[in-house]
Design a protein around this motif. Structure first.
Motif, PDB file in Angstrom:
ATOM      1  N   GLY A  21      -4.132   8.167  -7.688  1.00 61.66           N
ATOM      2  CA  GLY A  21      -5.036   7.030  -7.779  1.00 61.66           C
ATOM      3  C   GLY A  21      -4.930   6.152  -6.546  1.00 61.66           C
ATOM      4  O   GLY A  21      -5.109   6.620  -5.417  1.00 61.66           O
ATOM      5  N   ASP A  22      -4.621   4.886  -6.740  1.00 60.44           N
ATOM      6  CA  ASP A  22      -4.491   3.929  -5.635  1.00 60.44           C
ATOM      7  C   ASP A  22      -3.065   3.821  -5.117  1.00 60.44           C
ATOM      8  O   ASP A  22      -2.753   2.905  -4.340  1.00 60.44           O
ATOM      9  N   ARG A  39       9.732   5.008  -6.461  1.00 59.15           N
ATOM     10  CA  ARG A  39       9.277   3.837  -5.728  1.00 59.15           C
ATOM     11  C   ARG A  39       7.995   4.244  -5.028  1.00 59.15           C
ATOM     12  O   ARG A  39       7.940   5.292  -4.386  1.00 59.15           O
ATOM     13  N   GLY A  40       6.956   3.468  -5.192  1.00 60.06           N
ATOM     14  CA  GLY A  40       5.680   3.780  -4.572  1.00 60.06           C
ATOM     15  C   GLY A  40       5.109   2.571  -3.884  1.00 60.06           C
ATOM     16  O   GLY A  40       5.735   1.521  -3.777  1.00 60.06           O
ATOM     17  N   GLU A  41       3.876   2.712  -3.415  1.00 58.65           N
ATOM     18  CA  GLU A  41       3.186   1.577  -2.814  1.00 58.65           C
ATOM     19  C   GLU A  41       1.698   1.667  -3.117  1.00 58.65           C
ATOM     20  O   GLU A  41       1.135   2.760  -3.290  1.00 58.65           O
ATOM     21  N   GLY A  46      -0.308  -2.088   0.442  1.00 59.36           N
ATOM     22  CA  GLY A  46       1.029  -1.755   0.922  1.00 59.36           C
ATOM     23  C   GLY A  46       2.145  -2.356   0.082  1.00 59.36           C
ATOM     24  O   GLY A  46       3.321  -2.232   0.428  1.00 59.36           O
ATOM     25  N   GLN A  47       1.795  -2.991  -1.032  1.00 59.96           N
ATOM     26  CA  GLN A  47       2.806  -3.632  -1.873  1.00 59.96           C
ATOM     27  C   GLN A  47       3.600  -2.598  -2.666  1.00 59.96           C
ATOM     28  O   GLN A  47       3.032  -1.607  -3.151  1.00 59.96           O
ATOM     29  N   SER A  99       5.817  -3.441 -11.444  1.00 64.17           N
ATOM     30  CA  SER A  99       6.354  -4.073 -10.251  1.00 64.17           C
ATOM     31  C   SER A  99       7.679  -3.409  -9.898  1.00 64.17           C
ATOM     32  O   SER A  99       8.424  -2.967 -10.780  1.00 64.17           O
ATOM     33  N   PHE A 100       7.960  -3.299  -8.609  1.00 58.56           N
ATOM     34  CA  PHE A 100       9.193  -2.653  -8.159  1.00 58.56           C
ATOM     35  C   PHE A 100      10.308  -3.688  -8.089  1.00 58.56           C
ATOM     36  O   PHE A 100      10.141  -4.766  -7.506  1.00 58.56           O
TER      37      PHE A 100
END
Length: 280
Positions: A21-22, A39-41, A46-47, A99-100
């Motif tokens: 997806g995004d 962990r993604g973004e 870029g968050q 949220s990371f």
């Protein structure tokens, strides 16, 4: 009744670098019975995000992931991840985006430095209780408090509790627990019975024994290390009483206030002034 067991990393395909997806998967964090956590973004902003990829495609596992999302959906607390998205992929897999939370799990810290000094264990315990007070007030029982599910930022002395996969929302007498983690679950949870806030207290008490002792042997024995100050030792022992009705509860006692009083009595202060954890 499902028992949560460790899942070998090589049993689940590592999808690092994949775009979903995004979001882009950046780093594999862990694998479990449900699938993998990354962990993604977010591609556009870029968050950083945390992505749970449920590789098991079944109604039962879908329900567990969806209930986790529902339990966390309206929770807004600095020690709890925020739900960003839930997605169904073309192959039927569910993806949960949160949220990371940076930092180290309590388990990894203990693996690195061994048992922690009692004063550090006390501030960790206070912050976990603060988060539990919030979610319990909103009718959510975490159901899986353990060293792997407490993330710590040592420099700022902040914590987050993660993984609401076994959580329950406003459980009733007819509610059955969804599963349990060996060593850290309350007796009523292992028996498949209804969870209450006191069930989370039991798991927290055992988790603090692990943090103090640095090993599972003490957890199995329900043995608080001898060098633990008496007041802190007594408080932990109150949490791990087998009889659920004999444990503390929020209606009779504000455990956040109690642990602050314990800190003052044991260490002469209720703040560590961000004193570093030895070895980190």
């Amino acid at each position: 009744m499902k028992m949560r067991r460790p899942h070998h990393q090589d049993e689940v395909e590592d999808k690092t670098g994949t775009i979903i997806g995004d979001y882009r998967l950046i780093e594999h964090i862990a694998s479990g019975g449900f699938g993998s956590t990354y962990r993604g973004e977010h591609i556009l902003t870029g968050q950083p995000v945390c992505i749970k990829d449920c590789h098991l495609i079944s109604d039962e596992d879908d329900e567990i992931l969806l209930q986790e999302a529902i339990a966390m959906w309206d929770l807004r607390h600095f020690s709890i991840p925020t739900i960003r998205n839930v997605m169904r992929l073309e192959d039927g897999r569910l993806i949960l985006v949160m949220s990371f939370i940076p930092g180290l799990t309590l388990e990894k810290i203990v693996d690195k430095v061994g048992g922690l000094p009692p004063e550090h264990v006390s501030w960790i315990m206070e912050r976990v209780l603060n988060a539990l007070k919030y979610i319990h007030f909103h009718g959510v029982i975490h159901g899986d408090i353990k060293p792997q599910n407490i993330i710590i930022q040592p420099k700022t002395h902040t914590i987050s509790i993660v993984d609401f996969g076994l959580s329950m929302i406003k459980p009733t007498a007819k509610s059955d627990s969804k599963g349990y983690t060996p060593y850290f679950s309350a007796p009523e949870q292992m028996a498949g019975k209804t969870l209450l806030p006191e069930s989370d207290f039991y798991s927290l008490g055992l988790t603090m024994i692990y943090a103090l002792a640095g090993d599972l042997t003490s957890v199995k024995r329900r043995s608080v290390p001898e060098e633990t100050p008496d007041k802190l030792c007594d408080f932990i022992k109150r949490l791990i009483v087998r009889d659920l009705g004999s444990r503390p509860n929020w209606e009779k006692e504000d455990l956040c206030e109690t642990i602050r009083e314990v800190r003052a009595q044991c260490f002469g202060r209720m703040t560590t002034n961000l004193k570093p954890i030895p070895g980190l």
